[in-house]
Structures are given as structure tokens and as C-alpha cells.
Write a protein that holds these residues in place. Sequence first.
Motif, PDB file in Angstrom:
ATOM      1  N   MET A 165       0.830  -1.213   0.000  1.00 42.15           N
ATOM      2  CA  MET A 165       0.000   0.000   0.000  1.00 42.15           C
ATOM      3  C   MET A 165       0.864   1.262   0.000  1.00 42.15           C
ATOM      4  SD  MET A 165      -3.212  -0.688  -0.278  1.00 42.15           S
ATOM      5  CE  MET A 165      -2.663  -1.963  -1.420  1.00 42.15           C
ATOM      6  N   LEU A 166       1.925   1.267   0.782  1.00 43.87           N
ATOM      7  CA  LEU A 166       2.809   2.436   0.811  1.00 43.87           C
ATOM      8  C   LEU A 166       3.424   2.686  -0.567  1.00 43.87           C
ATOM      9  CD1 LEU A 166       4.603   1.868   4.229  1.00 43.87           C
ATOM     10  CD2 LEU A 166       2.935   3.662   3.702  1.00 43.87           C
ATOM     11  N   LYS A 167       3.813   1.604  -1.234  1.00 42.96           N
ATOM     12  CA  LYS A 167       4.412   1.730  -2.568  1.00 42.96           C
ATOM     13  C   LYS A 167       3.388   2.231  -3.586  1.00 42.96           C
ATOM     14  CE  LYS A 167       7.024  -0.994  -5.986  1.00 42.96           C
ATOM     15  NZ  LYS A 167       6.086  -0.904  -7.124  1.00 42.96           N
ATOM     16  N   LEU A 168       2.205   1.591  -3.610  1.00 38.55           N
ATOM     17  CA  LEU A 168       1.176   1.981  -4.572  1.00 38.55           C
ATOM     18  C   LEU A 168       0.641   3.379  -4.287  1.00 38.55           C
ATOM     19  CD1 LEU A 168      -0.848  -1.346  -4.931  1.00 38.55           C
ATOM     20  CD2 LEU A 168       0.860  -0.399  -6.493  1.00 38.55           C
ATOM     21  N   GLY A 169       0.608   3.746  -3.008  1.00 42.06           N
ATOM     22  CA  GLY A 169       0.135   5.082  -2.642  1.00 42.06           C
ATOM     23  C   GLY A 169       1.017   6.184  -3.191  1.00 42.06           C
ATOM     24  N   GLN A 170       2.282   5.878  -3.415  1.00 39.50           N
ATOM     25  CA  GLN A 170       3.209   6.848  -3.990  1.00 39.50           C
ATOM     26  C   GLN A 170       3.140   6.860  -5.514  1.00 39.50           C
ATOM     27  OE1 GLN A 170       5.012   9.024  -2.317  1.00 39.50           O
ATOM     28  NE2 GLN A 170       4.436   8.238  -0.298  1.00 39.50           N
ATOM     29  N   GLU A 171       2.689   5.748  -6.090  1.00 36.16           N
ATOM     30  CA  GLU A 171       2.717   5.593  -7.544  1.00 36.16           C
ATOM     31  C   GLU A 171       1.402   5.960  -8.234  1.00 36.16           C
ATOM     32  OE1 GLU A 171       5.855   1.809  -7.525  1.00 36.16           O
ATOM     33  OE2 GLU A 171       3.727   1.490  -7.979  1.00 36.16           O
ATOM     34  N   ASP A 173      -2.790   7.673  -8.223  1.00 34.97           N
ATOM     35  CA  ASP A 173      -3.687   8.707  -7.709  1.00 34.97           C
ATOM     36  C   ASP A 173      -4.882   8.095  -6.994  1.00 34.97           C
ATOM     37  OD1 ASP A 173      -2.130  10.773  -8.819  1.00 34.97           O
ATOM     38  OD2 ASP A 173      -3.114  10.508 -10.768  1.00 34.97           O
ATOM     39  N   GLU A 174      -5.236   6.863  -7.387  1.00 34.90           N
ATOM     40  CA  GLU A 174      -6.438   6.224  -6.831  1.00 34.90           C
ATOM     41  C   GLU A 174      -6.200   4.736  -6.645  1.00 34.90           C
ATOM     42  OE1 GLU A 174     -10.557   7.159  -8.366  1.00 34.90           O
ATOM     43  OE2 GLU A 174     -10.425   5.053  -9.026  1.00 34.90           O
ATOM     44  N   LEU A 175      -6.725   4.200  -5.544  1.00 38.41           N
ATOM     45  CA  LEU A 175      -6.647   2.766  -5.273  1.00 38.41           C
ATOM     46  C   LEU A 175      -8.027   2.238  -4.923  1.00 38.41           C
ATOM     47  CD1 LEU A 175      -3.389   2.604  -3.111  1.00 38.41           C
ATOM     48  CD2 LEU A 175      -3.665   1.801  -5.467  1.00 38.41           C
ATOM     49  N   ARG A 176      -8.396   1.120  -5.529  1.00 39.08           N
ATOM     50  CA  ARG A 176      -9.671   0.460  -5.247  1.00 39.08           C
ATOM     51  C   ARG A 176      -9.398  -0.716  -4.316  1.00 39.08           C
ATOM     52  NH1 ARG A 176     -13.659   1.040  -9.065  1.00 39.08           N
ATOM     53  NH2 ARG A 176     -13.969  -1.202  -9.308  1.00 39.08           N
ATOM     54  N   ILE A 177     -10.028  -0.700  -3.147  1.00 37.91           N
ATOM     55  CA  ILE A 177      -9.693  -1.656  -2.101  1.00 37.91           C
ATOM     56  C   ILE A 177     -10.955  -2.297  -1.534  1.00 37.91           C
ATOM     57  CG2 ILE A 177      -8.470  -1.979   0.096  1.00 37.91           C
ATOM     58  CD1 ILE A 177      -6.986   0.685  -0.642  1.00 37.91           C
ATOM     59  N   THR A 232       0.299   9.658   3.516  1.00 37.30           N
ATOM     60  CA  THR A 232       0.252   9.378   2.077  1.00 37.30           C
ATOM     61  C   THR A 232      -1.053   9.914   1.488  1.00 37.30           C
ATOM     62  OG1 THR A 232       1.554   7.361   2.394  1.00 37.30           O
ATOM     63  CG2 THR A 232       0.345   7.568   0.323  1.00 37.30           C
ATOM     64  N   THR A 233      -0.956  10.726   0.473  1.00 40.98           N
ATOM     65  CA  THR A 233      -2.145  11.306  -0.145  1.00 40.98           C
ATOM     66  C   THR A 233      -2.515  10.502  -1.387  1.00 40.98           C
ATOM     67  OG1 THR A 233      -1.512  13.502   0.632  1.00 40.98           O
ATOM     68  CG2 THR A 233      -3.170  13.390  -1.108  1.00 40.98           C
TER      69      THR A 233
END
Length: 289
Positions: A165-171, A173-177, A232-233
Amino acid sequence: MGKVLVFGASGQLGQCLAHVARERNVGGLEFLPEAQANILDVAGLTALFEQHQPAYVINCAAYTAVDKAEDELELARRINRDGVENLARLCGEHGTVLIQISTDFVFAGTGNQPLTETDDTAPISAYGLTKLEGEQVIATLTDRYFILRTSWLYSEFAGNFVKTMLKLGQERDELRIIWDQVGTPTYAIDLAEAILSIIESQSQAFGLYHYSNEGVTSWYDFATAIFELSGTTVRTVPIRTSEYPTKATRPAFSVMDKTKAKTQLGLAIPHWQASLKTCLARLATAVAE
């Protein structure tokens, strides 16, 4: 305390055990490299037991690729059942205490009440089935064992949900969880602490136990907490399991009751949010260094 052999030492929990042992200055643990500690190699295992005469064996070795296990059932079974059988047999012959790590995936996850050690198991995935078979074979070969079922492991070590999550949060703009799978995250450092506490206390309260952190959450809320605590934004969108199909079916509800571990083993169990803060702080320190 006697000699303690750790199998699966290079995995997440094995690394956490090594870290905690160093922090607590606990001696006597042998972290065996997989090349010389293959739980499927009966001759090799027999030689290790003869050489070390261990008082305890901690088995962190497992086939944990949940989705791949659907296509590799026999390989998963060899590791999660047959390998455990090899260890349990040798533990029984040598009077060694076996500490086996199992999983919430032994349950179907169709209920809504915290699961106890006496609740019916009904795995809905190949991974869960083979881990349950590993549990069952132990009791036929030795009565000196602790089986610890855990869930949603994460830490500073190896790959896990928090680090992903930390990695994807930096890469992104949006995450579906996924929000409709509910359980409890477990800081693997806390589990390692619990294992060493069991050994150091020389407890004779052998049997099956549940160990995860305290509290309840969904994967969506867990991810949201990770982002909020780490600053993390990223925009998060809650989705149903049906919107993110996987090869293996996961339990929808796998919150475990830890009353037995607290009363019979005397374990103090932190809340998942407190442990997540600790983990994130350690990860931030490691990055800064």
C-alpha cells in the motif's frame, strides 16, 4: 530454554523472530537457511535433529501463495501437510515441542461472530485446506505442540499488504480496495514476541490457539489507516470482493477470538492500530537512514 530450531527463517515471520531475539538478547535460536533445512527432506531433517537435539522447533516454512495454490494443490499439500508431518514425527520421537503457524483461512468466513478454536473449520481455498491438513496431522504424531492461527501478517520485513500500500500510494492517484472482507491485521513482530514468550515461560499448556492483534477492520479501512498514519495522499475507493475476482476465495469474516491465548498463555495482545503505528514509524526511520 534449550536449543530452538527455526524453519523458514528467510520469510517474514522468520526475520521478525530474528529481530525480536536480537532486541531481547535471547540466545539459543538457530535460524536455518532453507538449503540445509528443507522440511521435505526427511534424511536432512533427521540429521538436524540428531545434531541439535532441539527443545523447540518453530515452523515458519509454508506454501503461502494463496491464488497459485488453486493450481498447485499438490505442491501446497507437500509443504503445508507433508512437511509439517515430517517435523511433527521427529518432534514426537525427540520430545521436542513444535510451534506451528497456521491461518484464519481454515475457516469458511460465513459467520459474523469472533471465531474460537472449537468452531468448525471449513476451508474454501486450497491454501486453507492444506494448512488445516497440516494442523490435523500434528495431533496424530505428538501431544507437545502449539498451533498458532494468525491472520493478515505484515511487518517491516519481506512483502506484505502494508508495504504494498505504501508503494502503490506513492505511484497512483487512486486505489480500489475491498471493504467486505473483515478480519484483523497482525504485526508479525507481535506474533514473534508471543512465540518467544511461550518458549521463555516453558508453558505446558499445549494445544491450538488463535493469535492476531486486537480489534476488527476491513482491508479498505486498514489501507485508509496506513495512508492517514503515513501521510500518504491517495484517493481510496471501497469495492466489493466481486469487483476484484481472484483465483482463490477468501473468508469474508475471519475475526478470531483470542481469549484462550490470553488466559492460558498469559499473552498481552496489542490493538492493531497501535501496532500499525509502531510498524510505520520503524519503516519511516529505516527510509530516513
